[in-house]
Design a protein around this motif. Structure first.
Motif, mmCIF file in Angstrom:
data_model
loop_
_atom_site.group_PDB
_atom_site.id
_atom_site.type_symbol
_atom_site.label_atom_id
_atom_site.label_comp_id
_atom_site.label_asym_id
_atom_site.label_seq_id
_atom_site.Cartn_x
_atom_site.Cartn_y
_atom_site.Cartn_z
ATOM 1 N N ASN A 8 0.798 -1.228 0.000
ATOM 2 C CA ASN A 8 0.000 0.000 0.000
ATOM 3 C C ASN A 8 0.829 1.276 0.000
ATOM 4 O O ASN A 8 0.284 2.361 0.204
ATOM 5 C CB ASN A 8 -0.929 0.003 1.223
ATOM 6 C CG ASN A 8 -1.933 -1.108 1.156
ATOM 7 O OD1 ASN A 8 -2.931 -1.004 0.453
ATOM 8 N ND2 ASN A 8 -1.669 -2.190 1.861
ATOM 9 N N GLU A 9 2.109 1.146 -0.256
ATOM 10 C CA GLU A 9 3.029 2.279 -0.145
ATOM 11 C C GLU A 9 2.586 3.497 -0.964
ATOM 12 O O GLU A 9 2.682 4.632 -0.491
ATOM 13 C CB GLU A 9 4.432 1.844 -0.556
ATOM 14 C CG GLU A 9 5.505 2.821 -0.209
ATOM 15 C CD GLU A 9 6.900 2.237 -0.374
ATOM 16 O OE1 GLU A 9 7.853 2.972 -0.076
ATOM 17 O OE2 GLU A 9 7.040 1.079 -0.815
ATOM 18 N N ASP A 10 2.085 3.275 -2.152
ATOM 19 C CA ASP A 10 1.673 4.397 -3.000
ATOM 20 C C ASP A 10 0.508 5.178 -2.403
ATOM 21 O O ASP A 10 0.424 6.396 -2.563
ATOM 22 C CB ASP A 10 1.304 3.910 -4.407
ATOM 23 C CG ASP A 10 2.511 3.391 -5.170
ATOM 24 O OD1 ASP A 10 3.649 3.764 -4.803
ATOM 25 O OD2 ASP A 10 2.327 2.606 -6.122
ATOM 26 N N ALA A 11 -0.384 4.495 -1.712
ATOM 27 C CA ALA A 11 -1.544 5.155 -1.111
ATOM 28 C C ALA A 11 -1.195 5.822 0.222
ATOM 29 O O ALA A 11 -1.919 6.699 0.683
ATOM 30 C CB ALA A 11 -2.664 4.148 -0.895
ATOM 31 N N LEU A 12 -0.097 5.412 0.829
ATOM 32 C CA LEU A 12 0.313 5.963 2.124
ATOM 33 C C LEU A 12 1.193 7.190 1.877
ATOM 34 O O LEU A 12 2.400 7.157 2.068
ATOM 35 C CB LEU A 12 1.048 4.892 2.944
ATOM 36 C CG LEU A 12 0.243 3.617 3.203
ATOM 37 C CD1 LEU A 12 1.104 2.550 3.844
ATOM 38 C CD2 LEU A 12 -0.986 3.913 4.049
ATOM 39 N N ASP A 13 0.557 8.264 1.458
ATOM 40 C CA ASP A 13 1.295 9.450 1.029
ATOM 41 C C ASP A 13 1.493 10.492 2.130
ATOM 42 O O ASP A 13 2.040 11.566 1.885
ATOM 43 C CB ASP A 13 0.605 10.089 -0.174
ATOM 44 C CG ASP A 13 -0.847 10.440 0.113
ATOM 45 O OD1 ASP A 13 -1.344 10.133 1.221
ATOM 46 O OD2 ASP A 13 -1.486 11.027 -0.778
#
Length: 129
Positions: A73-78
């Motif tokens: 989920n790294e991309d969504a955890l901005d």
């Protein structure tokens, strides 16, 4: 008359603050993400990390299921806030932790050899949870 060496002001180099590391969160059953996030925030404050640094460093203090969730989920955890909400939402069950703390509090008696202060602090910890 002072010598050239004595006339120069001495330079004092401040010692660098020792960096601290939080514990590792794995997302295992029974692990309380809110308790871990509170510890992480304490360490971040000590290390003088802003929200961007908190988010940049958190990967190194995750393991197991929690790390895999982060990678997935790294991309969504901005933002740091998005990370905290995601972690506590997925791995946290506040009612379960509250029930467990209530049960532990009901059964908590002062142990043989335990100081009164130690007992009181333990009970206060359960009550806070």
């Amino acid at each position: 008359m002072p010598t050239e060496q004595e006339a120069k002001p001495s330079v004092v180099t401040p010692s660098l603050q020792q960096w601290r590391s939080p514990s590792t969160f794995r997302g295992a059953p029974g692990e309380d993400p809110l308790k871990w996030l509170k510890e992480y925030d304490r360490v971040a404050n000590f290390n003088k990390w802003d929200d961007m640094m908190c988010l940049a460093n958190v990967y190194f203090f995750l393991d197991g299921t929690a790390r895999q969730w982060y990678v997935n989920n790294e991309d969504a955890l901005d933002s740091w806030e998005a990370f905290k909400n995601g972690l506590s939402g997925l791995f946290g069950d506040r009612q379960r932790y509250t029930r467990r703390a209530e049960e532990q509090l009901k059964c908590r008696a002062q142990r043989s050899g335990e100081s009164t202060q130690s007992y009181i602090q333990s009970v206060l910890d359960f009550a806070k949870r």
